[in-house]
Design a protein around this motif. Structure first.
Motif, short mmCIF file in Angstrom:
data_model
loop_
_atom_site.label_atom_id
_atom_site.label_comp_id
_atom_site.label_asym_id
_atom_site.label_seq_id
_atom_site.Cartn_x
_atom_site.Cartn_y
_atom_site.Cartn_z
N LEU A 278 23.51 -6.09 42.53
CA LEU A 278 23.96 -7.49 42.54
C LEU A 278 23.35 -8.24 41.36
O LEU A 278 24.04 -8.97 40.63
N TYR A 279 22.07 -8.08 41.15
CA TYR A 279 21.41 -8.76 40.03
C TYR A 279 21.97 -8.29 38.69
O TYR A 279 22.07 -9.07 37.74
N GLU A 280 22.32 -7.03 38.61
CA GLU A 280 22.88 -6.53 37.35
C GLU A 280 24.20 -7.23 37.04
O GLU A 280 24.43 -7.66 35.90
N ARG A 281 25.05 -7.40 38.05
CA ARG A 281 26.33 -8.10 37.82
C ARG A 281 26.08 -9.57 37.46
O ARG A 281 26.72 -10.12 36.54
N THR A 401 5.47 -5.61 40.76
CA THR A 401 6.05 -5.39 39.43
C THR A 401 6.98 -4.20 39.42
O THR A 401 8.05 -4.22 38.77
N GLN A 402 6.61 -3.15 40.15
CA GLN A 402 7.48 -1.98 40.20
C GLN A 402 8.82 -2.32 40.86
O GLN A 402 9.88 -1.92 40.37
N SER A 409 16.31 -4.12 36.35
CA SER A 409 16.26 -3.06 35.33
C SER A 409 17.13 -3.38 34.12
O SER A 409 16.84 -2.95 33.00
N CYS A 410 18.19 -4.16 34.31
CA CYS A 410 19.09 -4.47 33.19
C CYS A 410 18.69 -5.76 32.47
O CYS A 410 19.31 -6.10 31.45
N LEU A 411 17.69 -6.47 32.97
CA LEU A 411 17.38 -7.78 32.39
C LEU A 411 16.85 -7.66 30.97
O LEU A 411 17.32 -8.36 30.06
N GLU A 412 15.89 -6.78 30.75
CA GLU A 412 15.30 -6.69 29.40
C GLU A 412 16.31 -6.20 28.38
O GLU A 412 16.40 -6.79 27.29
N LEU A 459 7.65 -9.87 31.01
CA LEU A 459 8.84 -9.40 30.29
C LEU A 459 9.06 -10.20 29.01
O LEU A 459 9.35 -9.64 27.95
N LEU A 460 8.91 -11.53 29.10
CA LEU A 460 9.07 -12.36 27.91
C LEU A 460 8.00 -12.05 26.87
O LEU A 460 8.25 -12.15 25.67
N GLY A 461 6.79 -11.70 27.35
CA GLY A 461 5.75 -11.32 26.40
C GLY A 461 6.13 -10.07 25.62
O GLY A 461 5.91 -10.00 24.40
#
Length: 716
Positions: A278-281, A401-402, A409-412, A459-461
């Motif tokens: 769902l988050y990936e979409r 974090t894991q 997983s697709c955010l970065e 992640l932003l770092g």
């Protein structure tokens, strides 16, 4: 007989010496005191002294006898008192013996009473313990019918049913956690009860896991919003409804974790698998909206723009004159605004999910360990000497974090791809990306910034490091292009294109960094650009220039100095001073070259005169040399009448005016310096004529007043 008498005397003397006893310290002191009292010579009156001592001794003995006779009556009284005391002691002993006989009988009776009391206390204690064990087996090891029914039905369809199941599950855990003696487990009733509890527990666990897994699956299969929002709108859907749907099950999740950890730790994996889709979409839809906002086109046209050849893109040096120039279409959004909007949408999305995971899966309490979990590269691990609380907290953060890494997983990758698009939207887009990410990581956005301990902050770092690398590569490419830039064929002077581009780059970067608190990367980049532009100007040659090289360098260094004075950039203060110095150096070289042009033959003639004088020729003999005779000097002077000099100066002024660009406003300065140099040259010529051709009546056709009038008329 006389001999026998002597022997007896010696024997008595030896016996007396053998029985001699030394004086004690007290006796020695008394003797000394006695001798001190009788100071007369004792040897001469020894007989009288002996008699005196005998007399005193007898007096003492008489006194002693009188004292003894006077104390005999007191002794008799003391002896009588002692006899009475002994009689009283005898009577007390008899009384104590009688009392001891009586107490012996009492002691026997008390011992008997104590034994009977101990038996009674043990009996009462055994009865109490037996009653407690019976109550434990009959009441505390008993689960109510309501709880049994709730666990059997496993109805989780409403908040009230969930509360009932939660209470029943907790009551079941209380029953199963009772400290029962192993012998009791052999009792048939107890064994049947424990089997019933285990059956209820397993059936309810299976039903609850199936129910919660179905919720995960339904949430994961929900549709992401379609890309029909207005252009310029970038929004991510809120997961608050999904979280509110799952939060009522938090107590049951905590119960499952305490009773069956193996089953519990499978649920986070299932959640990450379903919700990750769902988050990936949603994330891809979010970035598609952002890309549409940047381009001002829908998805189809955006795809077409991606497929355009590289040659159709805006050239690197096509820098806008203002921020308004970035908007090539009415619907196109500002890249910084779109990027900030994307980050502001990701912040609540990731933060709320992180808080939900910690609350729902109880990742903030106790020790947590996901199967297959491993410390990621670059993430700090707890040192062995850390206190237990720190280790537990670190394990909780690693587990969270894991899970977030699996869910997002697709955010970065999507964020990196979007940042690449942002870097190409406008010149120095990589700098704007760096500024925006730095502000977000450093927390300068206030509540919209990612919390320091959040997954998004980490992640932003990581992405910020990539943005720094891309920015450094971009600056390196720009510096190389500046250093290798060549002026157009037969350039007629003016401000070089690379100088204008340098100014535009600096102006644009300063505009981007207006609100940023971190200038380290920008300062280093500006210093690199300044070094490259200085190197590019210094490498100019006369091959591609129609004008004097020193004039071009002078004007460009002056232009850079003026620009840096207007901008007042601290890191470029050193370069500003260098530009001023280089401008002055090249101006002096240019003036030196141009001053002799109106009087070129005179200049060459007097240069020869100075050379001869330097070789040692005397001033009065110089006019006798054929090449520098008076006749030759008159011929050269005849070629430069006043009108010709004025015309030559006017031509020189027009040439300088033509080649100098109006932006620098350098013409008045150059022409004034030129006038001063020409006057110095004229004075030098006059001096040489007076020194080497004195009395010949030779003079230039124009005077100092004429020369000043020429320059005044030209300036006017």
């Amino acid at each position: 007989m006389q001999q026998d008498g002597q022997e007896r005397t010696e024997a008595e003397l030896q016996e007396g010496l053998g029985t001699f006893q030394g004086l004690s310290p007290a006796e020695a002191v008394a003797v000394l005191a006695l001798l001190e009292e009788h100071k007369e010579p004792l040897l001469s009156h020894s007989v009288a002294f002996t008699e005196h001592l005998d007399r005193e001794l007898r007096e003492l003995e008489e006194a002693n006898l009188r004292a003894i006779l006077s104390s005999e009556q007191q002794l008799a009284q003391l002896m009588g008192t002692l006899d009475e005391a002994l009689a009283e002691v005898g009577r007390l002993e008899e009384t104590l013996q009688v009392c001891e006989e009586l107490l012996g009988a009492v002691r026997q009776q008390m011992d008997h009473i104590h034994q009977e009391s101990s038996l009674l206390q043990r009996l009462a204690s055994n009865r109490s313990r037996l009653m407690d064990e019976l109550l434990l087996l009959t009441s505390q090891l008993q689960l109510s019918r309501e709880h049994c029914a709730a666990l059997s039905r496993a109805d989780l369809s409403s908040p009230a049913a969930i509360a009932a199941c939660t209470a029943a599950a907790q009551a079941l855990s209380s029953c199963m956690d009772l400290p029962i003696h192993p012998c009791y487990r052999k009792l048939q009733a107890v064994a049947e009860q424990l089997i019933l509890f285990e059956t209820l527990k397993q059936n309810f666990e299976s039903s609850f896991i199936s129910h919660i897994t179905n919720i995960f699956e339904l949430q994961g299969n929900s549709q992401a919003p379609a890309l029909d929002a207005p252009i310029g709108t970038v929004a991510a859907p809120s997961h608050r409804p999904q979280h509110e749907e799952l939060l009522p099950y938090t107590p049951l999740m905590a119960w499952l974790r305490s009773t069956s950890p193996a089953l519990f730790w499978d649920l986070p994996k299932v959640y990450s698998q379903h919700l990750g889709r769902l988050y990936e979409r949603e994330i891809r839809a979010l970035f598609e909206q952002a890309k549409i906002s940047l381009s001002g086109r829908r998805k189809g046209s955006l795809q077409e723009s991606r497929e355009k050849p590289a040659g159709s893109r805006q050239p690197r040096w096509g820098l806008p004159r203002s921020r308004d120039g970035q908007e090539d279409t009415p619907a196109r959004g500002s890249m910084p605004g779109v990027l900030e909007q994307v980050l502001s949408e990701l912040q609540p999305l990731c933060t709320s999910e992180q808080q939900f995971l910690q609350e729902f899966f109880c990742l903030g309490c106790g020790s947590v360990e996901l199967e297959g979990s491993a410390t990621k590269a670059g993430e700090p691990t707890a040192a062995p000497e850390d206190p237990p609380r720190t280790k537990s907290q670190s394990q909780s953060e690693e587990a969270t974090t894991q899970l977030l890494s699996e869910i997002f997983s697709c955010l970065e990758p999507e964020l990196r791809a979007f940042l690449d698009v942002c870097s190409k939207v406008q010149p120095l887009g990589c700098l704007q990306v760096l500024v925006t990410l730095s502000d977000s990581v450093l927390g300068t956005w206030g509540p919209c910034s990612a919390p320091p301990s959040s997954f998004l902050h980490t992640l932003l770092g990581n992405v910020l490091l990539l943005a720094k690398s891309n920015f450094n590569k971009c600056i390196g490419t720009l510096c190389k292009e500046m250093e290798e830039a060549k002026p157009a064929s037969r350039t007629r002077g003016g401000i070089l294109p690379c100088v204008s581009r340098f100014q535009e780059l600096v102006a644009l970067s300063e505009e981007m960094f207006q609100t940023s608190q971190r200038r380290g990367e920008l300062d280093r980049a500006q210093l690199r650009l300044a070094s490259s532009i200085f190197s590019s100007i210094s490498s100019l040659s006369s091959a591609n220039l129609k004008v004097n090289v020193d004039m071009v360098m002078m004007e460009n260094f002056h232009h850079i100095h003026t620009f840096l004075c207007q901008r007042n950039i601290p890191c470029l203060e050193g370069r500003k001073g260098e530009a001023k110095r280089r401008c002055r150096e090249h101006m002096e070289k240019y003036i030196t070259t141009c001053v002799g042009q109106p009087l070129e033959r005179l200049k060459h003639f007097f240069e020869g005169v100075k050379a001869r004088l330097a070789q040692g020729v005397k001033e009065e003999e110089l006019s006798f040399q054929l090449a520098y005779s008076k006749q030759e000097l008159r011929k050269v002077i005849e070629k430069y009448p006043g009108k010709e000099v004025k015309r030559a100066l006017e031509s020189l002024y027009r040439t300088i005016h033509k080649h100098l660009s109006p932006e620098g406003n350098l013409l008045p300065v150059v022409w004034q310096t030129m006038e001063q140099g020409f006057i110095r040259q004229y004075q030098e010529f006059e001096e040489l004529i007076q020194r080497c051709y004195a009395g010949a009546g030779i003079a230039l056709d124009f005077t100092m007043e004429d020369l000043l009038s020429y320059f005044n008329s030209i300036t006017m």
